[in-house]
Design a protein around this motif. Structure first.
Motif, PDB file in Angstrom:
ATOM      1  N   ILE A  86       0.861  -1.200   0.000  1.00  0.00           N
ATOM      2  CA  ILE A  86       0.000   0.000   0.000  1.00  0.00           C
ATOM      3  C   ILE A  86       0.887   1.237   0.000  1.00  0.00           C
ATOM      4  O   ILE A  86       0.679   2.176  -0.781  1.00  0.00           O
ATOM      5  CB  ILE A  86      -0.958  -0.006   1.208  1.00  0.00           C
ATOM      6  CG1 ILE A  86      -2.013  -1.101   1.048  1.00  0.00           C
ATOM      7  CG2 ILE A  86      -1.610   1.375   1.389  1.00  0.00           C
ATOM      8  CD1 ILE A  86      -2.808  -1.384   2.315  1.00  0.00           C
ATOM      9  N   GLU A  87       1.896   1.236   0.854  1.00  0.00           N
ATOM     10  CA  GLU A  87       2.829   2.361   0.955  1.00  0.00           C
ATOM     11  C   GLU A  87       3.578   2.562  -0.364  1.00  0.00           C
ATOM     12  O   GLU A  87       3.678   3.680  -0.881  1.00  0.00           O
ATOM     13  CB  GLU A  87       3.819   2.100   2.087  1.00  0.00           C
ATOM     14  CG  GLU A  87       4.975   3.059   2.125  1.00  0.00           C
ATOM     15  CD  GLU A  87       6.139   2.537   2.954  1.00  0.00           C
ATOM     16  OE1 GLU A  87       6.760   3.371   3.621  1.00  0.00           O
ATOM     17  OE2 GLU A  87       6.438   1.333   2.917  1.00  0.00           O
ATOM     18  N   GLU A  88       4.096   1.469  -0.918  1.00  0.00           N
ATOM     19  CA  GLU A  88       4.868   1.535  -2.166  1.00  0.00           C
ATOM     20  C   GLU A  88       4.014   2.080  -3.311  1.00  0.00           C
ATOM     21  O   GLU A  88       4.435   2.966  -4.054  1.00  0.00           O
ATOM     22  CB  GLU A  88       5.382   0.124  -2.500  1.00  0.00           C
ATOM     23  CG  GLU A  88       6.230   0.033  -3.734  1.00  0.00           C
ATOM     24  CD  GLU A  88       7.685   0.379  -3.507  1.00  0.00           C
ATOM     25  OE1 GLU A  88       8.437   0.323  -4.488  1.00  0.00           O
ATOM     26  OE2 GLU A  88       8.076   0.725  -2.388  1.00  0.00           O
ATOM     27  N   THR A  89       2.825   1.564  -3.447  1.00  0.00           N
ATOM     28  CA  THR A  89       1.934   1.992  -4.525  1.00  0.00           C
ATOM     29  C   THR A  89       1.516   3.448  -4.344  1.00  0.00           C
ATOM     30  O   THR A  89       1.521   4.227  -5.306  1.00  0.00           O
ATOM     31  CB  THR A  89       0.706   1.067  -4.593  1.00  0.00           C
ATOM     32  OG1 THR A  89       1.154  -0.292  -4.737  1.00  0.00           O
ATOM     33  CG2 THR A  89      -0.197   1.427  -5.764  1.00  0.00           C
ATOM     34  N   ALA A  90       1.190   3.824  -3.121  1.00  0.00           N
ATOM     35  CA  ALA A  90       0.786   5.209  -2.857  1.00  0.00           C
ATOM     36  C   ALA A  90       1.926   6.185  -3.133  1.00  0.00           C
ATOM     37  O   ALA A  90       1.710   7.252  -3.724  1.00  0.00           O
ATOM     38  CB  ALA A  90       0.314   5.351  -1.413  1.00  0.00           C
ATOM     39  N   ARG A  91       3.132   5.816  -2.761  1.00  0.00           N
ATOM     40  CA  ARG A  91       4.285   6.698  -2.990  1.00  0.00           C
ATOM     41  C   ARG A  91       4.466   6.945  -4.483  1.00  0.00           C
ATOM     42  O   ARG A  91       4.633   8.079  -4.935  1.00  0.00           O
ATOM     43  CB  ARG A  91       5.553   6.086  -2.394  1.00  0.00           C
ATOM     44  CG  ARG A  91       6.771   6.964  -2.591  1.00  0.00           C
ATOM     45  CD  ARG A  91       8.049   6.403  -1.963  1.00  0.00           C
ATOM     46  NE  ARG A  91       7.760   5.515  -0.882  1.00  0.00           N
ATOM     47  CZ  ARG A  91       8.094   4.211  -0.816  1.00  0.00           C
ATOM     48  NH1 ARG A  91       8.741   3.672  -1.720  1.00  0.00           N
ATOM     49  NH2 ARG A  91       7.802   3.445   0.182  1.00  0.00           N
TER      50      ARG A  91
END
Length: 109
Positions: A86-91
């Motif tokens: 989730i963090e990787e995609t959002a970044r």
């Protein structure tokens, strides 16, 4: 960025969590001659579908990955992998939004 996110999906869900016998993904964002928007998006869709199937088969989010992974070389849980992705995609979605704003000059909410 889509090419990189495709590699991250395959790495964390298929290679690390499931322990699948897949080639270790290349996290590069460099495009090759055969890459097109259509081929990159199709590969990303395929990778996320595979990830979703792996997630659905996981009955316990605290279940550990089959392989140690990441720069720390640690065995993570499915919960950790989900939060990380989730963090990787959002970044990277944020990066894409910045590039879009620079290209077209519009900002939105």
């Amino acid at each position: 960025m889509v090419k990189h996110l495709t590699a991250a999906e395959l790495y964390w869900f298929a290679w690390a969590f499931e322990g699948a016998d897949v080639e270790h993904p290349d996290f590069s964002m460099d495009l090759s001659e055969g890459d097109s928007a259509d081929s990159l998006l199709a590969a990303y869709r395929s990778a996320t579908e595979r990830s979703n199937e792996i997630i659905e088969r996981c009955g316990d989010l605290s279940r550990p990955c089959a392989r140690a992974a990441g720069t720390a070389g640690a065995v993570r849980s499915m919960r950790w992998v989900l939060v990380h992705m989730i963090e990787e995609t959002a970044r990277h979605a944020g990066h894409a939004d910045i590039l879009r704003e620079q290209a077209d000059g519009s900002t939105g909410r």
